[in-house]
Design a protein around this motif. Structure first.
Motif, mmCIF file in Angstrom:
data_model
loop_
_atom_site.group_PDB
_atom_site.id
_atom_site.type_symbol
_atom_site.label_atom_id
_atom_site.label_comp_id
_atom_site.label_asym_id
_atom_site.label_seq_id
_atom_site.Cartn_x
_atom_site.Cartn_y
_atom_site.Cartn_z
ATOM 1 N N LYS A 1 -0.230 8.488 9.170
ATOM 2 C CA LYS A 1 1.226 8.451 9.229
ATOM 3 C C LYS A 1 1.758 7.035 9.007
ATOM 4 O O LYS A 1 2.788 6.845 8.366
ATOM 5 N N VAL A 2 1.021 6.049 9.535
ATOM 6 C CA VAL A 2 1.422 4.663 9.310
ATOM 7 C C VAL A 2 1.228 4.289 7.846
ATOM 8 O O VAL A 2 2.063 3.606 7.236
ATOM 9 N N LEU A 3 0.129 4.736 7.258
ATOM 10 C CA LEU A 3 -0.119 4.474 5.843
ATOM 11 C C LEU A 3 0.951 5.136 4.977
ATOM 12 O O LEU A 3 1.430 4.542 4.001
ATOM 13 N N GLN A 4 1.347 6.345 5.317
ATOM 14 C CA GLN A 4 2.400 7.036 4.573
ATOM 15 C C GLN A 4 3.717 6.284 4.667
ATOM 16 O O GLN A 4 4.451 6.156 3.684
ATOM 17 N N ARG A 5 4.032 5.775 5.856
ATOM 18 C CA ARG A 5 5.273 5.015 6.035
ATOM 19 C C ARG A 5 5.256 3.746 5.206
ATOM 20 O O ARG A 5 6.262 3.390 4.570
ATOM 21 N N TYR A 6 4.142 3.040 5.197
ATOM 22 C CA TYR A 6 4.062 1.804 4.420
ATOM 23 C C TYR A 6 4.157 2.086 2.920
ATOM 24 O O TYR A 6 4.797 1.345 2.181
ATOM 25 N N ALA A 7 3.507 3.160 2.471
ATOM 26 C CA ALA A 7 3.512 3.483 1.039
ATOM 27 C C ALA A 7 4.861 4.008 0.575
ATOM 28 O O ALA A 7 5.179 3.921 -0.615
ATOM 29 N N GLY A 8 5.674 4.556 1.486
ATOM 30 C CA GLY A 8 6.949 5.130 1.083
ATOM 31 C C GLY A 8 6.810 6.487 0.439
ATOM 32 O O GLY A 8 7.597 6.851 -0.434
ATOM 33 N N HIS A 9 5.805 7.259 0.873
ATOM 34 C CA HIS A 9 5.570 8.587 0.327
ATOM 35 C C HIS A 9 6.226 9.649 1.210
ATOM 36 O O HIS A 9 6.446 9.441 2.408
ATOM 37 N N ALA A 10 6.485 10.805 0.598
ATOM 38 C CA ALA A 10 7.108 11.899 1.333
ATOM 39 C C ALA A 10 6.085 12.717 2.096
ATOM 40 O O ALA A 10 6.419 13.364 3.090
ATOM 41 N N THR A 11 4.827 12.714 1.656
ATOM 42 C CA THR A 11 3.783 13.514 2.298
ATOM 43 C C THR A 11 2.531 12.662 2.482
ATOM 44 O O THR A 11 2.256 11.761 1.671
ATOM 45 N N PRO A 12 1.720 12.952 3.524
ATOM 46 C CA PRO A 12 0.462 12.207 3.691
ATOM 47 C C PRO A 12 -0.534 12.454 2.566
ATOM 48 O O PRO A 12 -1.324 11.572 2.236
ATOM 49 N N SER A 13 -0.520 13.653 1.985
ATOM 50 C CA SER A 13 -1.473 13.942 0.913
ATOM 51 C C SER A 13 -1.265 13.032 -0.289
ATOM 52 O O SER A 13 -2.230 12.655 -0.963
ATOM 53 N N MET A 14 -0.016 12.674 -0.580
ATOM 54 C CA MET A 14 0.227 11.760 -1.689
ATOM 55 C C MET A 14 -0.362 10.389 -1.396
ATOM 56 O O MET A 14 -0.925 9.734 -2.288
ATOM 57 N N SER A 15 -0.269 9.937 -0.154
ATOM 58 C CA SER A 15 -0.853 8.637 0.195
ATOM 59 C C SER A 15 -2.368 8.653 0.018
ATOM 60 O O SER A 15 -2.967 7.650 -0.384
ATOM 61 N N MET A 16 -2.994 9.789 0.303
ATOM 62 C CA MET A 16 -4.445 9.871 0.181
ATOM 63 C C MET A 16 -4.909 9.770 -1.263
ATOM 64 O O MET A 16 -6.048 9.393 -1.530
ATOM 65 N N HIS A 17 -4.055 10.114 -2.216
ATOM 66 C CA HIS A 17 -4.422 9.982 -3.622
ATOM 67 C C HIS A 17 -4.614 8.513 -4.008
ATOM 68 O O HIS A 17 -5.226 8.218 -5.037
ATOM 69 N N TYR A 18 -4.065 7.612 -3.207
ATOM 70 C CA TYR A 18 -4.148 6.191 -3.532
ATOM 71 C C TYR A 18 -5.333 5.506 -2.869
ATOM 72 O O TYR A 18 -5.589 4.336 -3.128
ATOM 73 N N VAL A 19 -6.035 6.201 -2.006
ATOM 74 C CA VAL A 19 -7.155 5.596 -1.285
ATOM 75 C C VAL A 19 -8.422 5.772 -2.118
ATOM 76 O O VAL A 19 -8.821 6.900 -2.424
ATOM 77 N N ALA A 20 -9.035 4.680 -2.471
ATOM 78 C CA ALA A 20 -10.252 4.732 -3.289
ATOM 79 C C ALA A 20 -11.461 5.013 -2.403
ATOM 80 O O ALA A 20 -11.551 4.550 -1.266
#
Length: 716
Positions: A534-553
């Motif tokens: 949730k913190v990662l999603q907030r920092y990334a500015g994404h609407a959903t957590p799944s979108m943030s996970m697409h950016y994690v290598a």
């Protein structure tokens, strides 16, 4: 219904000319413009000559004066005095020679203007005009003339054949969207299709369904126009029979999948060998289906807007048939490392960044990806250096940095400062992609210093002007109202990337034209630090957590580090409170050869080791503070062995042992590795060290997760 209808009454040409003239200040009404305008010859944007419009018809004189005023005062670009003077001279000479010409610049297109310029040069100097002269005059017909046409247009803005927010303020565009770029419906050759596309896209933009910065249907529908022109004897047949629509859509899908057919210009032919992604073909099909569905759902309005046209035959069946041709796409795995920039490549980038800010004419030494050192000339653009630095440090999108406001920093109360006493500041970036997403993040002093440095640069460049953007356009920006252009940013980074030929630790090329990879890198590093999703999603500015996970290598190095830092549990789920060795032995696949006297070997069991006993220089070797005594004893023995052997060699051969001796090089490498390990362990007592003796390994300490205060769970 009738009470809500607004009737548009056409304005006469004389009324339009009177309105244009009244909008001009007296000093700009001609026929000679310049002597009475303050700062006409002052830099930047100073003019050497006056704009002379003597002898021109009154409509043409007023329009050219309005265009010059729009450039200099409204758009912030220096007025095109020289090309306008040349056009006025050529026009007067053509009229004196008996040529019949239109009296309005709105009725003179670029082809006519170019022909007039060619006639003037060939009759006066017996040669064609230089290329730069044609280029400057074409720029006048491109932007100022389009602004004049839009200003005089009385109907809907989308009725024009060329849309440019810079020239037409009626186009709906967000406050954080760039006003550059244009859409040219005139590229669609079929009139019935062109009018429907303008109505469809214009309505969608006004309704907010589409956005200017992300609209791509115009280009896709232009491709559809090219297909129906070559696929049918009568292009209107694409709307005739709903039963034939599936076969037509399938044929278009095959046609759009050919790279040769997608090249819009001759310079795009170099991309003909590139594979067309199925998503691109789906976008083309979806754009056509949405156009068909829009017209079919608004039949009454279509008759009023489009009149008698082939669109009267389109139905929802046509749209459904085209939608069914959209093929499902197998998504890539959520976790991958394709867009991750490792430390090896990032070190090359940051070391060479000063070259971007170095003035032109000055040179500096830079190291290329292959290890060679070259002398390179400066690019003379410190703004690009700061923009890419902000992207690396904050993980923001390129548009969010390039379009951020000048006053983008807000102090944070002292109570929210970090535990180390460093002050934090809230950075407001230009978020325009997701309406519900936040547009601020907390940044440290390093980011603040970069922004303050850019602010000073802008104040020095525009001392008397207030700018809205932190990064301003380099050219045609007298009023500091234009942001840095996206095309200029990408082109300069591509040149910088080609010069450096950056390579990552695996030898793969890293290009800087696609700056979104720095967003992937930043979010990956934050995720590896253990931030909650949730913190990662907030920092990334994404609407959903799944979108943030697409950016994690999914990095193998981090997986190895996390393996040795896992918490210790028993079979019943309780944490282990006894020896660390017991747990490590259990989780190393019960392999005795993975447990070393001074640490652990993380080599997978099914792989073989070619290092022998050289574990200290292997990236798969791991140790911690529990092996300090063993490591110290090994260092003492190794040092004594080196001293004894080198002394014996000197006494026997009457010369010192050479530094390139294989045995000596190996022993000194082990000695240096042991020294680094023992220097690191006291500073990180509760952490494990991986591959600290290998110069190419990941050497950052990894925090251990076990918590000694965690209560033990008892069995029922």
């Amino acid at each position: 219904m009738a009470d809500n209808v607004i009737e548009l009454h056409p304005t006469s040409r004389s009324d339009l000319l009177a309105r244009l003239r009244d909008e001009l200040p007296p000093a700009w009404r001609g026929p000679r413009i310049g002597p009475d305008i303050p700062g006409w010859t002052d830099p930047p944007g100073g003019h050497i000559h006056d704009l002379v419009l003597t002898g021109l018809p009154e409509p043409l004189l007023t329009e050219l004066a309005w265009m010059a005023h729009w450039q200099q005062v409204i758009d912030g670009s220096p007025a095109s005095v020289q090309p306008l003077n040349q056009f006025a001279i050529a026009y007067r000479r053509a009229c004196d020679a008996g040529h019949e010409l239109a009296t309005s610049i709105q009725q003179i297109d670029w082809e006519t203007g170019e022909s007039l310029l060619n006639w003037y040069y060939t009759t006066r100097w017996k040669r064609f005009p230089p290329a730069n002269t044609r280029f400057r005059l074409r720029a006048v017909f491109h932007v100022p003339r389009l602004a004049l046409i839009a200003h005089c247009h009385q109907g809907h803005w989308w009725e024009l054949d060329e849309w440019h927010p810079r020239c037409d303020p009626r186009i709906p565009i967000g406050p954080r969207e760039p006003h550059g770029g244009r859409i040219i419906p005139a590229h669609i050759t079929q009139p019935w299709l062109r009018e429907a596309v303008k109505w469809h896209l214009g309505t969608q933009l006004e309704a907010g369904t589409l956005r200017w910065s992300t609209i791509g249907q115009a280009r896709q529908l232009t491709r559809f126009d090219r297909w129906i022109t070559v696929a049918f004897d009568d292009p209107c047949d694409v709307l005739s029979d709903p039963l034939a629509a599936p076969a037509q859509a399938a044929e278009f899908r095959r046609w759009a999948a050919d790279p040769v057919n997608r090249a819009m210009r001759s310079c795009d032919r170099r991309h003909r060998a590139h594979r067309v992604h199925p998503r691109q073909v789906n976008d083309d099909l979806r754009a056509v289906a949405e156009l068909f569905a829009f017209v079919a759902a608004n039949t009454r309005k279509a008759r009023a807007v489009l009149g008698a046209s082939p669109w009267s035959a389109v139905t929802a069946l046509h749209a459904d048939a085209w939608r069914r041709q959209i093929t499902p796409i197998r998504h890539q795995p959520m976790l991958n490392a394709d867009h991750y920039v490792d430390d090896h490549a990032l070190a090359q980038i940051t070391a060479a960044l000063p070259l971007l800010a170095l003035p032109r004419g000055q040179h500096m030494l830079v190291t290329r990806g292959d290890g060679t050192t070259v002398t390179a000339e400066g690019f003379g653009d410190p703004q690009v250096m700061r923009m890419i630095l902000l992207q690396i440090l904050t993980g923001r999108r390129a548009s969010e940095v390039r379009l951020c406001e000048f006053d983008c920093l807000t102090p944070v109360p002292a109570s929210t400062d970090d535990s180390e006493g460093k002050s934090l500041t809230r950075f407001r970036y230009a978020q325009s992609k997701i309406d519900i997403a936040p547009d601020t993040i907390l940044v440290d002093d390093e980011v603040v210093a970069i922004i303050e440095d850019q602010r000073r640069w802008v104040r020095d460049r525009f001392p008397t002007t207030t700018t809205n953007y932190l990064f301003t356009a380099r050219k045609s920006n007298l009023t500091a109202t234009k942001p840095y252009a996206a095309g200029s940013y990408t082109r300069l980074l591509n040149k910088f990337s080609d010069l450096l030929a950056i390579r990552d630790s695996k030898g793969r090329p890293v290009t800087l034209g696609h700056t979104h990879r720095f967003r992937h890198t930043k979010l990956t590093r934050l995720a590896e630090l253990g931030l909650p999703i949730k913190v990662l999603q907030r920092y990334a500015g994404h609407a959903t957590p799944s979108m943030s996970m697409h950016y994690v290598a999914q990095r193998e190095e981090h997986a190895e580090q996390a393996f040795i830092a896992t918490a210790k549990f028993k079979a019943d789920g309780t944490r282990i409170r006894f020896s660390r060795d017991d747990h490590d032995a259990m989780h190393l696949f019960d392999r005795a050869d993975r447990i070393l006297p001074h640490g652990w070997c993380m080599l997978p069991p099914l792989q073989s080791c070619d290092k022998g006993n050289a574990c200290l220089t292997c990236s798969l070797f791991a140790t911690d503070a529990t092996h300090r005594d063993v490591l110290q004893h090994q260092l003492d023995d190794t040092t004594a062995l080196i001293d004894r052997t080198t002394t014996e060699f000197a006494s026997r051969h009457r010369r010192p042992m050479p530094d390139d001796n294989v045995w000596l090089a190996q022993r000194r490498a082990e000695q240096q590795a042991l020294t680094r390990l023992l220097d690191t362990l006291p500073t990180e007592p509760g952490q494990a060290i991986q591959g600290h003796g290998c110069p190419t390994a990941v050497t950052e300490p990894v925090p251990l997760l076990p918590d000694p205060t965690f209560p033990r769970r008892t069995r029922p």
